[in-house]
Design an enzyme around this catalytic site. Sequence first.
Site, PDB file in Angstrom:
ATOM      1  N   ARG A   1       1.016  -1.396  -0.092  1.00  0.00           N
ATOM      2  CA  ARG A   1       0.003  -0.032   0.056  1.00  0.00           C
ATOM      3  C   ARG A   1       0.801   1.385  -0.011  1.00  0.00           C
ATOM      4  O   ARG A   1       0.552   2.207  -0.508  1.00  0.00           O
ATOM      5  CB  ARG A   1      -0.903  -0.002   1.355  1.00  0.00           C
ATOM      6  CG  ARG A   1      -2.185  -0.802   1.034  1.00  0.00           C
ATOM      7  CD  ARG A   1      -2.933  -0.527   2.127  1.00  0.00           C
ATOM      8  NE  ARG A   1      -4.523  -1.233   2.107  1.00  0.00           N
ATOM      9  CZ  ARG A   1      -5.221  -1.551   2.860  1.00  0.00           C
ATOM     10  NH1 ARG A   1      -5.089  -1.131   3.979  1.00  0.00           N
ATOM     11  NH2 ARG A   1      -6.366  -1.923   2.516  1.00  0.00           N
TER      12      ARG A   1
ATOM     13  N   LYS B   1     -14.179  -8.309   9.641  1.00  0.00           N
ATOM     14  CA  LYS B   1     -14.467  -7.287   9.254  1.00  0.00           C
ATOM     15  C   LYS B   1     -16.204  -7.624   8.852  1.00  0.00           C
ATOM     16  O   LYS B   1     -16.595  -6.902   7.521  1.00  0.00           O
ATOM     17  CB  LYS B   1     -13.943  -6.385   8.186  1.00  0.00           C
ATOM     18  CG  LYS B   1     -12.422  -5.830   8.823  1.00  0.00           C
ATOM     19  CD  LYS B   1     -12.003  -4.557   7.846  1.00  0.00           C
ATOM     20  CE  LYS B   1     -10.926  -4.079   8.329  1.00  0.00           C
ATOM     21  NZ  LYS B   1     -10.176  -3.112   7.687  1.00  0.00           N
TER      22      LYS B   1
ATOM     23  N   GLY C   1      -6.081  -7.071   1.954  1.00  0.00           N
ATOM     24  CA  GLY C   1      -4.638  -6.914   2.018  1.00  0.00           C
ATOM     25  C   GLY C   1      -4.071  -8.282   2.405  1.00  0.00           C
ATOM     26  O   GLY C   1      -2.859  -8.908   1.871  1.00  0.00           O
TER      27      GLY C   1
ATOM     28  N   GLY D   1     -12.581  -3.836   2.158  1.00  0.00           N
ATOM     29  CA  GLY D   1     -14.109  -3.378   1.954  1.00  0.00           C
ATOM     30  C   GLY D   1     -14.336  -2.517   0.795  1.00  0.00           C
ATOM     31  O   GLY D   1     -15.427  -2.454   0.117  1.00  0.00           O
TER      32      GLY D   1
HETATM   33  C1  3PG Z   1      -8.567  -1.038   5.045  1.00  0.00           C
HETATM   34  O1  3PG Z   1      -7.567  -1.530   5.421  1.00  0.00           O
HETATM   35  O2  3PG Z   1      -9.555  -1.635   4.346  1.00  0.00           O
HETATM   36  C2  3PG Z   1      -8.675   0.524   4.772  1.00  0.00           C
HETATM   37  O3  3PG Z   1      -7.475   0.962   5.271  1.00  0.00           O
HETATM   38  C3  3PG Z   1     -10.068   1.242   5.585  1.00  0.00           C
HETATM   39  O4  3PG Z   1      -9.764   0.783   6.825  1.00  0.00           O
HETATM   40  P1  3PG Z   1     -10.796   0.679   7.851  1.00  0.00           P
HETATM   41  O5  3PG Z   1     -11.580  -0.517   7.674  1.00  0.00           O
HETATM   42  O6  3PG Z   1     -10.186   0.752   9.440  1.00  0.00           O
HETATM   43  O7  3PG Z   1     -11.563   1.889   7.854  1.00  0.00           O
END
Ligand code: 3PG
Length: 375
Positions: A35, A189, A332, A357
Amino acid sequence: MKSIKSLPALKGAKVLVRVDYNVPIVNNKIRDVRRITSSFETIDTILKKGGTPILIAHLGDGSATLRPVATFLSKTYNIVFITHDVNDSHIHSIIEQVPKGTIILLENIRHYEGEEKNDAKFAKALSKLGEYFVNDAFSVSHRKHASVVGIAKYLPSFAGAQMQKEITALSSVLNNKKHPFVFILGGAKFETKIPLLKRFAALADNVVITGAIMNSFYKEAGFAVGKSVVEDGFSKQITTLLKNPVVLLPADCLVIRDEKSIAVTPDEIQSHDVIVDIGPQSVKLISDKIAKAKLVVWNGPTGWYEKGYVKATTALAKAAIASKAQTIIGGGDTGAVIEKVLKYEDAKHLFVSTGGGATLEYLANGTLPGITVLK
Ligand code: 3PG
């Protein structure tokens, strides 16, 4: 949407650049730098035009420091890491003293309350630090935050080089959805991913549930999940999805039992087991689906990546590389596994997105809040 290439000659102007440096850091060491390096094209373009990039990034929540990222950047650039409060007027004179050709990185932007609230006052204060705004953080552009959305109202705004690469690759999928379309979801997530599953169930021919999310689906389907990670609060959505014939739950999984990993079917899971990955039968089944697919969208590892359960993810990565399906990989951790087994000459059909996401939301909705404001 204006591209960064259309930025005028900058003659020392300051350019605020939203980047995504939300990278895994263990013991001060960055475990995946992709990134960060993906922002270099945008940084170089601004420097070449005679401007000073002021990089804005977040790391996890507001508590972590971006100092390890500043150290990494210092191997390539002259950099000043500013930890000074952006609301404090002194920051302007600090920025003015930074010599030409140097880049500036601000401390973790989620440190400020106004960031996640997309507070207008905070966005305005931030915008005062520069004369232009560039969003190069596709992977954060699903967040309606001040440094992503709010700031664009106050400055001439442009899309960065990585942002444009993501949009080009992902919009080609949006405009031409090929079938069979296999969608594989893993990782965690929940909050970001579960609401999107409904959309993908309507678009794809198969929706394969893996990762920590699978545990909650097993639980909702009536299986015991032992001591596995589950997230509650999505019961209704999961029940509806389980009734949809396109949604596939892995036929077997890998559990830790008495400190050993064994493959079991979900009805064999015992009260002390911990699910750590999908099992070999499922790997074969999903690999067959990938081999026959014309489009694969895959987000999140199938197993507990942080604990080293990457065997199934690696096997599916190899299946995706071997297939001729147009493949979009997001998230990632999944990207990191893919990059390890990937030979670039084989990879024309494959796009590894920096987003997790954000990639899913873009594919489901055709845009993101952070992109809409650039238009
Ligand atoms: C991610 O890692 O998908 C982005 O950096 C967004 O991070 P977040 O889900 O903490 O908002």
